[in-house]
Write a protein that holds these residues in place. Structure first.
Motif, PDB file in Angstrom:
ATOM      1  N   TYR A   1     -12.767  50.347 -18.366  1.00 41.68           N
ATOM      2  CA  TYR A   1     -12.259  49.423 -17.345  1.00 41.68           C
ATOM      3  C   TYR A   1     -11.055  50.030 -16.636  1.00 41.68           C
ATOM      4  CZ  TYR A   1      -9.681  45.581 -15.278  1.00 41.68           C
ATOM      5  OH  TYR A   1      -8.980  44.803 -14.406  1.00 41.68           O
ATOM      6  N   ARG A   2     -10.206  50.669 -17.399  1.00 40.52           N
ATOM      7  CA  ARG A   2      -9.006  51.305 -16.862  1.00 40.52           C
ATOM      8  C   ARG A   2      -9.374  52.328 -15.790  1.00 40.52           C
ATOM      9  NH1 ARG A   2      -3.714  52.912 -19.622  1.00 40.52           N
ATOM     10  NH2 ARG A   2      -3.590  54.996 -18.762  1.00 40.52           N
ATOM     11  N   GLU A   3     -10.402  53.125 -16.109  1.00 36.31           N
ATOM     12  CA  GLU A   3     -10.826  54.135 -15.127  1.00 36.31           C
ATOM     13  C   GLU A   3     -11.345  53.467 -13.868  1.00 36.31           C
ATOM     14  OE1 GLU A   3     -13.494  56.818 -17.120  1.00 36.31           O
ATOM     15  OE2 GLU A   3     -11.866  57.438 -18.489  1.00 36.31           O
ATOM     16  N   GLU A   4     -12.114  52.395 -14.076  1.00 36.19           N
ATOM     17  CA  GLU A   4     -12.651  51.662 -12.925  1.00 36.19           C
ATOM     18  C   GLU A   4     -11.498  51.101 -12.081  1.00 36.19           C
ATOM     19  OE1 GLU A   4     -15.142  48.367 -14.043  1.00 36.19           O
ATOM     20  OE2 GLU A   4     -15.533  47.788 -11.960  1.00 36.19           O
ATOM     21  N   LEU A   5     -10.508  50.540 -12.783  1.00 33.73           N
ATOM     22  CA  LEU A   5      -9.366  49.945 -12.079  1.00 33.73           C
ATOM     23  C   LEU A   5      -8.545  51.024 -11.374  1.00 33.73           C
ATOM     24  CD1 LEU A   5      -7.774  47.310 -11.541  1.00 33.73           C
ATOM     25  CD2 LEU A   5      -6.472  47.773 -13.624  1.00 33.73           C
ATOM     26  N   GLN A   6      -8.385  52.168 -12.036  1.00 36.73           N
ATOM     27  CA  GLN A   6      -7.623  53.269 -11.426  1.00 36.73           C
ATOM     28  C   GLN A   6      -8.285  53.733 -10.126  1.00 36.73           C
ATOM     29  OE1 GLN A   6      -7.460  55.711 -14.953  1.00 36.73           O
ATOM     30  NE2 GLN A   6      -5.256  55.375 -15.211  1.00 36.73           N
ATOM     31  N   SER A   7      -9.616  53.862 -10.164  1.00 39.43           N
ATOM     32  CA  SER A   7     -10.304  54.290  -8.925  1.00 39.43           C
ATOM     33  C   SER A   7     -10.103  53.241  -7.841  1.00 39.43           C
ATOM     34  CB  SER A   7     -11.816  54.462  -9.127  1.00 39.43           C
ATOM     35  OG  SER A   7     -12.081  54.989 -10.353  1.00 39.43           O
ATOM     36  N   TYR A   8     -10.177  51.979  -8.250  1.00 42.58           N
ATOM     37  CA  TYR A   8      -9.998  50.892  -7.283  1.00 42.58           C
ATOM     38  C   TYR A   8      -8.593  50.949  -6.676  1.00 42.58           C
ATOM     39  CZ  TYR A   8      -9.553  46.144  -5.430  1.00 42.58           C
ATOM     40  OH  TYR A   8      -9.322  45.071  -4.607  1.00 42.58           O
ATOM     41  N   LEU A   9      -7.586  51.142  -7.556  1.00 40.95           N
ATOM     42  CA  LEU A   9      -6.199  51.184  -7.079  1.00 40.95           C
ATOM     43  C   LEU A   9      -5.982  52.393  -6.160  1.00 40.95           C
ATOM     44  CD1 LEU A   9      -4.264  50.192 -10.352  1.00 40.95           C
ATOM     45  CD2 LEU A   9      -4.517  48.820  -8.286  1.00 40.95           C
ATOM     46  N   ARG A  10      -6.556  53.543  -6.542  1.00 44.25           N
ATOM     47  CA  ARG A  10      -6.387  54.747  -5.698  1.00 44.25           C
ATOM     48  C   ARG A  10      -6.992  54.523  -4.325  1.00 44.25           C
ATOM     49  NH1 ARG A  10      -7.510  57.773 -10.389  1.00 44.25           N
ATOM     50  NH2 ARG A  10      -5.490  58.169 -11.369  1.00 44.25           N
ATOM     51  N   ALA A  11      -8.109  53.804  -4.304  1.00 45.20           N
ATOM     52  CA  ALA A  11      -8.764  53.541  -3.016  1.00 45.20           C
ATOM     53  C   ALA A  11      -7.908  52.633  -2.128  1.00 45.20           C
ATOM     54  CB  ALA A  11     -10.141  52.910  -3.263  1.00 45.20           C
TER      55      ALA A  11
ATOM     56  N   VAL B   1       1.924  52.242  -7.571  1.00 48.95           N
ATOM     57  CA  VAL B   1       1.258  53.530  -7.356  1.00 48.95           C
ATOM     58  C   VAL B   1       1.729  54.533  -8.408  1.00 48.95           C
ATOM     59  CG1 VAL B   1       0.941  55.456  -5.752  1.00 48.95           C
ATOM     60  CG2 VAL B   1       1.003  53.105  -4.885  1.00 48.95           C
ATOM     61  N   ALA B   2       3.040  54.499  -8.680  1.00 45.39           N
ATOM     62  CA  ALA B   2       3.599  55.445  -9.650  1.00 45.39           C
ATOM     63  C   ALA B   2       3.032  55.237 -11.050  1.00 45.39           C
ATOM     64  CB  ALA B   2       5.115  55.309  -9.672  1.00 45.39           C
ATOM     65  N   ARG B   3       2.539  54.021 -11.309  1.00 51.48           N
ATOM     66  CA  ARG B   3       2.043  53.713 -12.656  1.00 51.48           C
ATOM     67  C   ARG B   3       0.528  53.726 -12.768  1.00 51.48           C
ATOM     68  NH1 ARG B   3       4.494  50.802 -16.669  1.00 51.48           N
ATOM     69  NH2 ARG B   3       6.759  50.805 -16.629  1.00 51.48           N
ATOM     70  N   ILE B   4      -0.166  54.134 -11.705  1.00 52.24           N
ATOM     71  CA  ILE B   4      -1.636  54.096 -11.747  1.00 52.24           C
ATOM     72  C   ILE B   4      -2.163  54.897 -12.941  1.00 52.24           C
ATOM     73  CG2 ILE B   4      -3.776  54.786 -10.566  1.00 52.24           C
ATOM     74  CD1 ILE B   4      -2.532  54.008  -7.933  1.00 52.24           C
ATOM     75  N   ASP B   5      -1.554  56.049 -13.199  1.00 52.39           N
ATOM     76  CA  ASP B   5      -2.043  56.861 -14.315  1.00 52.39           C
ATOM     77  C   ASP B   5      -1.622  56.295 -15.659  1.00 52.39           C
ATOM     78  OD1 ASP B   5      -3.395  58.737 -12.856  1.00 52.39           O
ATOM     79  OD2 ASP B   5      -1.572  59.914 -12.452  1.00 52.39           O
ATOM     80  N   LEU B   6      -0.360  55.859 -15.723  1.00 54.42           N
ATOM     81  CA  LEU B   6       0.216  55.459 -17.002  1.00 54.42           C
ATOM     82  C   LEU B   6      -0.227  54.067 -17.437  1.00 54.42           C
ATOM     83  CD1 LEU B   6       2.059  57.088 -18.765  1.00 54.42           C
ATOM     84  CD2 LEU B   6       4.031  55.886 -17.766  1.00 54.42           C
ATOM     85  N   ASN B   7      -0.168  53.117 -16.539  1.00 59.86           N
ATOM     86  CA  ASN B   7      -0.448  51.734 -16.926  1.00 59.86           C
ATOM     87  C   ASN B   7      -0.941  50.903 -15.739  1.00 59.86           C
ATOM     88  OD1 ASN B   7      -0.615  49.357 -18.288  1.00 59.86           O
ATOM     89  ND2 ASN B   7       1.473  49.400 -19.103  1.00 59.86           N
ATOM     90  N   PRO B   8      -2.194  51.131 -15.328  1.00 60.17           N
ATOM     91  CA  PRO B   8      -2.684  50.462 -14.120  1.00 60.17           C
ATOM     92  C   PRO B   8      -2.765  48.937 -14.256  1.00 60.17           C
ATOM     93  CG  PRO B   8      -4.484  51.581 -15.259  1.00 60.17           C
ATOM     94  CD  PRO B   8      -3.221  52.000 -15.944  1.00 60.17           C
ATOM     95  N   LEU B   9      -2.910  48.459 -15.511  1.00 61.05           N
ATOM     96  CA  LEU B   9      -3.022  47.005 -15.719  1.00 61.05           C
ATOM     97  C   LEU B   9      -1.783  46.244 -15.249  1.00 61.05           C
ATOM     98  CD1 LEU B   9      -4.674  46.827 -19.217  1.00 61.05           C
ATOM     99  CD2 LEU B   9      -5.430  45.547 -17.224  1.00 61.05           C
ATOM    100  N   ARG B  10      -0.649  46.944 -15.277  1.00 57.15           N
ATOM    101  CA  ARG B  10       0.580  46.277 -14.871  1.00 57.15           C
ATOM    102  C   ARG B  10       0.561  45.862 -13.405  1.00 57.15           C
ATOM    103  NH1 ARG B  10       4.874  46.472 -18.573  1.00 57.15           N
ATOM    104  NH2 ARG B  10       5.922  45.105 -17.110  1.00 57.15           N
ATOM    105  N   ALA B  11      -0.389  46.406 -12.645  1.00 57.49           N
ATOM    106  CA  ALA B  11      -0.495  46.042 -11.225  1.00 57.49           C
ATOM    107  C   ALA B  11      -0.727  44.538 -11.064  1.00 57.49           C
ATOM    108  CB  ALA B  11      -1.619  46.833 -10.570  1.00 57.49           C
TER     109      ALA B  11
END
Ligand code: HAM
Length: 414
Positions: free
Chosen positions: A177-187, A197-207
């Motif tokens: 799910y994290r990978e899916e969310l990361q791709s979504y956030l990057r898009a 943006v700074a946390r996309i790699d470390l902790n995307p859920l915090r978005a």
């Protein structure tokens, strides 16, 4: 030398009514948790820094910037505990508690330390009541734990309380799910807050936690973890919800519920109160089925919660401990009776009475007033012409032998 020394920022002294409200809070917590089979545990105030780095998670705010860490040279690095779950799990392992009937249920009321920016309901040294049930993945343990916190908040008279609950699934589901969310956030990077943006790699859920407008708009369309749970996790979550409903516990399912600590798996929950300001979380917790492995033990499921004492007190309407009864106040007229008075008060306490002696150098009149203010049941008055015992309820006063004071008050109070 000059200048008065003050308590450090983010700390406070517990005084007067606040102290008795805390006694009442502790009594409620003990009653509710011990009735459900939780035993008290205390762990050290400081632990190996690695316990929190591995247990709570390197990417969390707590570990990254809020720990009070002491470097003890060759002895290692130690940290004032920022939370209680990792220490309780360490103690579970260290004392071989897996040999006890599972789950092992433990509760604590302890102080914790986080270097946070102080504000209403947020301190650098704060207290939590916490409960941990280790060794079972039965959803009934989750539901029971949630009900116990709910019962505690109700017993304390906490106002405007709401329960939100979600599930984070298992680490594998979360990874995918994290990978899916990361791709979504990057898009959607251009629309997001910088720190997100700074946390996309470390902790995307915090978005999901962000109060940035653009981020919130992006997150409204983001994929949801609850829709990605495995069948086993979805069923586990459904059972927790069904048990809460069966116990008439109201709750809202919140599929964006994010907790600040990394060890959570499956069930997560939080009680918030409208009576608090920005720091609306009164208490929360969840399952941590991977934590014990993370700190070097075998796979062992666990679930628990912690609730902030300061925040519970802020939301509680009235919470007062009954004042301790005072059986006997010993007053004396002149210095000649001082030693006998001292002795009488000491003997009375040894015999099990609540007894106090005048220590403020007051006149006899002042002492009697003091005895009345303290709510004394009896006053022994030692004078040159003898010892008198006054019943403060009836106002009756009689002369007695000093040796018989205890006998007299014993007939009524024991
Ligand atoms: P937590 O959400 O970090 O969870 O803290 C629990 C509660 O402690 C919060 O809801 C809040 O009431 C209180 N709290 C936290 N930080 C502060 C602060 N700086 N000042 C005042 N109150 C604060 C935990 O600590 C987990 N160990 C809970 C848990 C137990 N999860 C599973 N088992």
């Amino acid at each position: 030398m000059s200048g008065r020394i003050q308590a450090p920022r983010g700390t406070y002294d517990v005084l007067g009514e606040d102290a008795s409200a805390r006694v009442a809070l502790e009594d409620h917590a003990r009653r509710i948790l011990e009735r459900a089979g939780y035993a008290r545990i205390e762990t050290p105030v400081f632990e190996a820094t690695e316990l929190f780095a591995r247990g709570v998670g390197e990417s969390t705010d707590v570990v990254q910037k809020e720990m009070y860490t002491l470097d003890e040279g060759s002895e290692g690095s130690f940290t004032l505990r920022p939370e209680g779950t990792a220490p309780v799990c360490r103690a579970y392992l260290e004392h071989g508690m897996h040999k006890l009937p599972q789950p092992v249920k433990l509760w604590y009321l302890s102080s914790f330390f986080r270097r946070e920016r102080p504000q209403k309901g947020r301190f650098r040294q704060f207290w939590q009541v916490g409960a941990e049930a280790i060794g079972s993945d039965d959803p009934a343990v989750d539901a029971e734990a949630i009900l116990l916190l709910s019962e505690l908040l109700e017993a304390l008279g906490c106002r405007g309380v709401r329960l939100r609950i979600g599930s984070l699934g298992t680490p594998e589901t979360r990874r995918a799910y994290r990978e899916e969310l990361q791709s979504y956030l990057r898009a959607h990077e251009a629309e997001l807050a910088e720190e997100v943006v700074a946390r996309i790699d470390l902790n995307p859920l915090r978005a999901f936690d962000s109060d940035h407008r653009g981020t919130q708009a992006v997150m409204a369309g983001a994929p949801r973890l609850l829709d990605r749970l495995t069948d086993a996790d979805a069923e586990h979550f459904a059972t927790v919800c069904a048990l809460l409903a069966a116990a008439d516990q109201s709750y809202e399912v919140d599929d964006t519920l994010v907790r600040g600590l990394d060890y959570y798996t499956r069930t997560v929950f939080e009680f918030t109160s409208d009576a608090l300001g920005a720091q609306s979380g009164v208490g929360g917790g969840g399952r941590y089925d991977g934590l014990i492995e993370q700190i070097g033990g075998p796979h062992t499921p666990g679930i628990g919660w912690a609730s902030g004492v300061e925040r519970m007190l802020l939301t509680a309407s009235t919470l007062a401990a009954a004042p301790a009864p005072l059986d006997l106040y010993v007053a004396y007229a002149t210095e000649e009776q001082r030693i006998a008075a001292f002795r009488l008060a000491a003997d009375a306490r040894r015999a099990g009475y609540a007894a106090r002696l005048e220590l403020g150098g007051r006149s006899l009149k002042g002492q009697l007033k003091q005895a009345g203010n303290a709510g004394a049941r009896y006053v022994a008055i030692l004078r040159e012409d003898g010892t008198f015992l006054r019943d403060m309820e009836t106002g009756d006063q009689q002369q007695v032998e000093i040796d018989t004071v205890m006998h007299h008050i014993g007939q009524v109070t024991l």
